[in-house]
Design a protein around this motif. Structure first.
Motif, short mmCIF file in Angstrom:
data_model
loop_
_atom_site.label_atom_id
_atom_site.label_comp_id
_atom_site.label_asym_id
_atom_site.label_seq_id
_atom_site.Cartn_x
_atom_site.Cartn_y
_atom_site.Cartn_z
N UNK A 18 0.91 -1.21 0.13
CA UNK A 18 0.28 0.27 -0.04
C UNK A 18 0.55 1.73 0.07
N UNK A 19 0.07 2.74 -0.08
CA UNK A 19 1.34 3.97 -0.44
C UNK A 19 0.30 4.60 -0.91
N UNK A 20 0.59 5.99 -1.02
CA UNK A 20 0.47 6.96 -1.48
C UNK A 20 0.89 8.14 -2.56
N UNK A 21 0.32 8.78 -2.81
CA UNK A 21 1.31 9.26 -4.52
C UNK A 21 0.51 10.65 -5.09
N UNK A 22 1.32 11.38 -5.13
CA UNK A 22 0.60 12.57 -5.43
C UNK A 22 0.45 12.71 -7.12
N UNK A 23 -0.94 13.49 -7.68
CA UNK A 23 -1.31 12.91 -8.44
C UNK A 23 -1.93 14.97 -9.11
N UNK A 24 -1.33 14.74 -10.21
CA UNK A 24 -1.87 16.34 -11.01
C UNK A 24 -2.50 16.04 -12.72
N UNK A 25 -2.95 16.97 -12.86
CA UNK A 25 -3.40 17.50 -13.86
C UNK A 25 -3.78 16.12 -14.26
N UNK A 26 -3.39 15.80 -15.74
CA UNK A 26 -3.53 14.25 -16.66
C UNK A 26 -1.53 13.90 -16.93
N UNK A 27 -1.49 13.63 -15.52
CA UNK A 27 0.13 13.72 -15.45
C UNK A 27 0.72 11.82 -15.01
N UNK A 28 -0.56 10.71 -15.12
CA UNK A 28 -0.71 9.78 -14.90
C UNK A 28 0.56 9.00 -14.72
N UNK A 29 0.62 9.20 -13.26
CA UNK A 29 1.91 8.31 -12.44
C UNK A 29 1.85 6.84 -13.02
N UNK A 30 3.40 6.15 -12.84
CA UNK A 30 4.13 4.86 -12.42
C UNK A 30 4.31 5.01 -11.39
N UNK A 31 3.07 4.24 -10.60
CA UNK A 31 3.90 3.70 -9.29
C UNK A 31 4.10 2.37 -9.37
N UNK A 32 5.90 2.56 -8.85
CA UNK A 32 6.29 0.92 -8.67
C UNK A 32 6.21 0.73 -7.24
N UNK A 33 6.37 -0.43 -7.41
CA UNK A 33 5.65 -1.76 -5.86
C UNK A 33 7.31 -2.11 -5.50
N UNK A 34 7.24 -1.46 -4.14
CA UNK A 34 8.44 -1.87 -3.43
C UNK A 34 9.43 -3.17 -3.54
N UNK A 35 8.58 -3.72 -3.66
CA UNK A 35 8.77 -5.49 -4.23
C UNK A 35 8.24 -5.94 -5.57
N UNK A 36 8.35 -6.30 -5.84
CA UNK A 36 8.03 -7.17 -7.29
C UNK A 36 6.46 -8.41 -6.14
N UNK A 37 5.77 -8.42 -6.94
CA UNK A 37 4.49 -10.10 -7.09
C UNK A 37 4.72 -10.70 -7.99
N UNK A 38 4.39 -11.82 -7.28
CA UNK A 38 4.59 -13.21 -7.69
C UNK A 38 3.95 -12.87 -9.12
N UNK A 39 2.61 -12.84 -9.06
CA UNK A 39 1.62 -12.22 -9.55
C UNK A 39 1.05 -11.14 -9.77
N UNK A 40 0.08 -11.29 -11.31
CA UNK A 40 -0.49 -10.02 -10.84
C UNK A 40 -0.79 -9.38 -10.20
N UNK A 41 -1.15 -8.41 -9.23
CA UNK A 41 -1.50 -7.61 -8.14
C UNK A 41 -3.53 -7.25 -8.58
#
Length: 172
Positions: free
Chosen positions: A44-67
């Motif tokens: 879990x986490x938080x991210x800043x989103x502004x205008x239509x910037x479409x941020x890509x959020x990276x996980x702290x650790x990769x998942x084994x399966x698509x979450x």
């Protein structure tokens, strides 16, 4: 804040305000992002989103399966009440968020002040819910209602949160 939150309903009326709406029951969940590393299959986490910037959020650790990823705006910094959030391009290592301030013409206004979005990612194959909850995906076409059946038997109506995981259509 760390001690609570404010909540309201906004029945979007096509302008920059909300119509009145009858009382509703709301379910919610709060997750401490600093503690999710202790639980396999949950981040879990938080991210800043502004205008239509479409941020890509990276996980702290990769998942084994698509979450499964759920997101919600946690702030209301703009004057407009028609702001929505959308999750797409989910992979085992990241996902993308889009914001949409409805402009009344089935499109999005591309300018909006910075907002904070909270997100939760769950790998249903490794997270141990011990029969407490179901997870899954379902395809929804057009504006048709779809029925989803649970694999867990609940003694009362469960709290349900859904989030679009793809971005296939041009309309909002």
């Amino acid at each position: 804040s760390q001690s609570g939150f404010d909540i309201r309903h906004c029945e979007y009326d096509g302008g920059d305000s909300c119509d009145g709406h009858a009382d509703e029951t709301n379910s919610w969940i709060a997750i401490d992002p600093s503690k999710t590393s202790q639980v396999e299959g949950l981040q879990a986490g938080t991210v800043s989103v502004q205008d239509s910037n479409s941020p890509t959020v990276s996980f702290d650790q990769s998942f084994s399966n698509t979450p499964l990823v759920f997101a919600q705006f946690q702030t209301h910094n703009g004057n407009d009440d028609s702001l929505n959030i959308r999750v797409h391009s989910v992979s085992t290592s990241d996902f993308t968020l889009d914001s949409c301030e409805q402009d009344g013409s089935d499109g999005c206004d591309s300018s909006h002040t910075s907002e904070t979005a909270g997100w939760v990612a769950i790998d249903p194959n490794t997270f141990d819910g011990s029969g407490l909850f179901d997870t899954g995906t379902t395809s929804v076409s057009e504006s048709s209602w779809n029925s989803v059946s649970f694999s867990t038997s609940y003694s009362s109506n469960p709290a349900i949160d859904t989030m679009v995981q793809t971005e296939s259509g041009g309309q909002e």
